[in-house]
Design an enzyme around this catalytic site. Structure first.
Site, PDB file in Angstrom:
ATOM      1  N   LYS A  14     -21.191 -15.470   1.326  1.00  0.00           N
ATOM      2  CA  LYS A  14     -22.649 -15.357   1.447  1.00  0.00           C
ATOM      3  C   LYS A  14     -23.325 -14.628   0.292  1.00  0.00           C
ATOM      4  CE  LYS A  14     -22.338 -13.704   5.761  1.00  0.00           C
ATOM      5  NZ  LYS A  14     -22.924 -12.959   6.855  1.00  0.00           N
ATOM      6  N   GLY A  27     -13.500  -3.432   0.186  1.00  0.00           N
ATOM      7  CA  GLY A  27     -14.895  -2.999   0.297  1.00  0.00           C
ATOM      8  C   GLY A  27     -15.264  -1.962  -0.754  1.00  0.00           C
ATOM      9  N   ARG A  32       0.815  -1.221   0.000  1.00  0.00           N
ATOM     10  CA  ARG A  32       0.000   0.000   0.000  1.00  0.00           C
ATOM     11  C   ARG A  32       0.842   1.262   0.000  1.00  0.00           C
ATOM     12  NH1 ARG A  32      -4.948  -2.005   3.906  1.00  0.00           N
ATOM     13  NH2 ARG A  32      -6.114  -2.971   2.205  1.00  0.00           N
ATOM     14  N   GLY A  86     -11.086  -7.985  -1.187  1.00  0.00           N
ATOM     15  CA  GLY A  86      -9.876  -8.190  -0.397  1.00  0.00           C
ATOM     16  C   GLY A  86      -9.359  -9.614  -0.446  1.00  0.00           C
TER      17      GLY A  86
HETATM   18  P1  ADP Z   1     -13.703 -10.799  -1.317  1.00  0.00           P
HETATM   19  O1  ADP Z   1     -13.020 -10.373  -0.035  1.00  0.00           O
HETATM   20  O2  ADP Z   1     -12.757 -11.071  -2.424  1.00  0.00           O
HETATM   21  O3  ADP Z   1     -14.825  -9.866  -1.689  1.00  0.00           O
HETATM   22  P2  ADP Z   1     -15.446 -12.554   0.097  1.00  0.00           P
HETATM   23  O4  ADP Z   1     -15.045 -11.958   1.406  1.00  0.00           O
HETATM   24  O5  ADP Z   1     -16.796 -12.292  -0.395  1.00  0.00           O
HETATM   25  O6  ADP Z   1     -14.376 -12.208  -1.032  1.00  0.00           O
HETATM   26  O7  ADP Z   1     -15.279 -14.129   0.130  1.00  0.00           O
HETATM   27  C1  ADP Z   1     -14.202 -14.784   0.721  1.00  0.00           C
HETATM   28  C2  ADP Z   1     -14.680 -15.594   1.881  1.00  0.00           C
HETATM   29  O8  ADP Z   1     -15.597 -16.595   1.430  1.00  0.00           O
HETATM   30  C3  ADP Z   1     -13.550 -16.321   2.540  1.00  0.00           C
HETATM   31  O9  ADP Z   1     -13.543 -16.011   3.913  1.00  0.00           O
HETATM   32  C4  ADP Z   1     -13.871 -17.786   2.300  1.00  0.00           C
HETATM   33  O10 ADP Z   1     -13.495 -18.591   3.386  1.00  0.00           O
HETATM   34  C5  ADP Z   1     -15.364 -17.762   2.146  1.00  0.00           C
HETATM   35  N1  ADP Z   1     -15.842 -18.957   1.414  1.00  0.00           N
HETATM   36  C6  ADP Z   1     -15.624 -19.249   0.126  1.00  0.00           C
HETATM   37  N2  ADP Z   1     -16.176 -20.435  -0.191  1.00  0.00           N
HETATM   38  C7  ADP Z   1     -16.755 -20.904   0.938  1.00  0.00           C
HETATM   39  C8  ADP Z   1     -17.483 -22.095   1.261  1.00  0.00           C
HETATM   40  N3  ADP Z   1     -17.722 -23.022   0.342  1.00  0.00           N
HETATM   41  N4  ADP Z   1     -17.932 -22.235   2.531  1.00  0.00           N
HETATM   42  C9  ADP Z   1     -17.698 -21.290   3.451  1.00  0.00           C
HETATM   43  N5  ADP Z   1     -17.012 -20.154   3.217  1.00  0.00           N
HETATM   44  C10 ADP Z   1     -16.542 -19.956   1.973  1.00  0.00           C
HETATM   45 MG    MG Z   2     -13.633 -10.519   2.036  1.00  0.00          MG
END
Ligand code: ADP
Ligand code: MG
Length: 397
Positions: free
Chosen positions: A198, A377, A37, A354
């Site tokens: 989710k 975010g 960063r 992230g």
């Molecule tokens: P980003 O930070 O790239 O936006 P997210 O935070 O939405 O991504 O997603 C990442 C999270 O999703 C991680 O913590 C990962 O553990 C969780 N995750 C991905 N697949 C599963 C799964 N099948 N069951 C539970 N958690 C999951």
């Molecule tokens: Mg995330």
């Protein structure tokens, strides 16, 4: 990008107040474990110094929640920045107040002053007007180069622009250009890959991409809710029972729009949510009761590849499995490899989020993508089509 940047203003002889994102990870002893960063902000800082400005930098670090936390002082950042710039960096004792104003006033062109952690004051996150005015008093011009906090209306990202003219720095410009171009004027086919834990975190993104993309590839924990909505047994997988209707509705509208929507066809199931869990790969209709889906399988990777191979623009957000655990990072890694190959043959690949960005970094593939967003975010909110207050506050071109 319709916002002015540092290139559009005269900075010579000016004191320029720059919001940067120096929220770096620290280890137990307070050492910086990753200076990405700080490096990301260098082009803007260097440009301002080269063009005769005095540079006053401000950032938050960690979550001090409005109080002074010794471990979250900016001192290690000042040291690292000084090494990278190869010039002295003065560290202010606070971010506002008479002493800091005195330091700012005495600052000469070519000199750098780093303010103390903005979030030592609760007024920063409250976007307190008086606090914003005190920050603004330190400079003649304001530059926002902190894309990662642009989705928050804080004193240093939004409030300050009520008192100083504000423009974008180079990192901010780059983020807005890449994310914006991918969504507003994508070369087609435009394929979106969406994962993450989710559905509820991603409803707004899914809604938006449903109208913009030609194909939607869904993985991660949220695919479970879609699979269940389609009538599959998902065992003990993470499922949002309250979002089954939302999932059904999204599936229906995707079909109406003749948008290609791909759900996992095979999955990695585990007997526990743990790095050393027992696991195996099964077709999606053979998930056993008590087991949980933690990754996509190879067949799914192959199905994704087929769609991605034809894509000219790809946006990816959300890991496709529990990528923090090596056993369940395979699907995510395989998709990263596919995206790298797509970039190599000329497709535009943009990664937001992230955890997704971290997975790309970990795979050593960051320079094999067109753009990996530095704002977790903020990139999600941008993909959702939300207006980022820290961007809206900057001067239009
Ligand atoms: P980003 O930070 O790239 O936006 P997210 O935070 O939405 O991504 O997603 C990442 C999270 O999703 C991680 O913590 C990962 O553990 C969780 N995750 C991905 N697949 C599963 C799964 N099948 N069951 C539970 N958690 C999951
Ligand atoms: Mg995330």
């Amino acid at each position: 990008m319709n916002k002015k940047t540092v290139r559009d203003i005269e900075v010579e002889g000016k004191r320029v107040l720059v919001r940067v994102d120096f929220n770096v990870p620290l280890d137990e002893e307070g050492h910086i474990t990753d200076d990405t960063r700080i490096r990301a902000a260098l082009p803007t800082i260097q440009y301002l110094l080269d063009h005769g400005a005095a540079v006053i930098l401000m950032s938050h670090l960690g979550r001090p929640k409005g109080k002074v936390v010794e471990k979250l002082r900016m001192a290690p950042v000042a040291v690292r920045l000084s090494e990278l710039l190869q010039r002295p960096v003065q560290l202010a004792p606070d971010c506002v107040g008479p002493q800091v104003e005195e330091l700012a006033r005495a600052l000469q062109p070519g000199q750098v002053l780093l303010l103390e952690n903005l979030r030592f004051h609760a007024e920063e996150e409250q976007n307190d007007p008086a606090f914003a005015r005190r920050l603004a008093a330190l400079g003649d011009l304001y530059v926002n180069d902190a894309f990662g906090t642009a989705h928050r209306a804080h004193a240093s990202t939004e409030g300050v622009t009520h008192y100083l003219p504000g423009v974008a720095g180079f990192l901010m410009e780059k983020e807005l250009n890449f994310l914006g171009a991918a969504l507003e004027n994508p070369r087609r086919p435009f394929v979106a890959v969406i994962g993450g834990a989710k559905v509820s975190d991603k409803i707004a993104v899914l809604e938006r991409l449903l109208t913009l993309a030609d194909a939607l590839l869904i993985g991660g924990g949220m695919a479970n809710t879609f699979l269940k909505a389609e009538g599959y047994e998902v065992g003990a997988s993470l499922v949002e029972e309250g979002k089954l209707d939302v999932a059904r509705d999204l599936l229906m509208r995707a079909r109406e729009r003749k948008l290609e929507l791909v759900l996992p066809v095979d999955v990695v199931i585990a007997d526990r949510f743990a790095p050393d869990a027992q696991w195996r790969v099964v077709p999606r209709d053979q998930v056993e009761p008590g087991w949980r889906i933690l990754d996509i399988g190879l067949e799914t990777v192959a199905a994704f590849r087929q769609v991605l191979e034809k894509a000219q623009t790809i946006v990816w957000n959300g890991t496709l499995g529990v990528a923090e655990m090596p056993a369940f990072a395979r699907g995510t890694k395989a998709v990263i490899e596919i995206l790298a190959a797509c970039t190599a043959r000329g497709a535009t690949t943009v990664i937001g989020g992230g955890d997704s960005a971290a997975a790309v970094e970990q795979a050593g593939a960051a320079d094999k993508m067109t753009h990996v967003s530095t704002g977790g975010g903020a990139s999600l909110e941008f993909l959702e089509g939300r207006i980022l207050p820290g961007v809206a506050a900057l001067q239009d071109r």
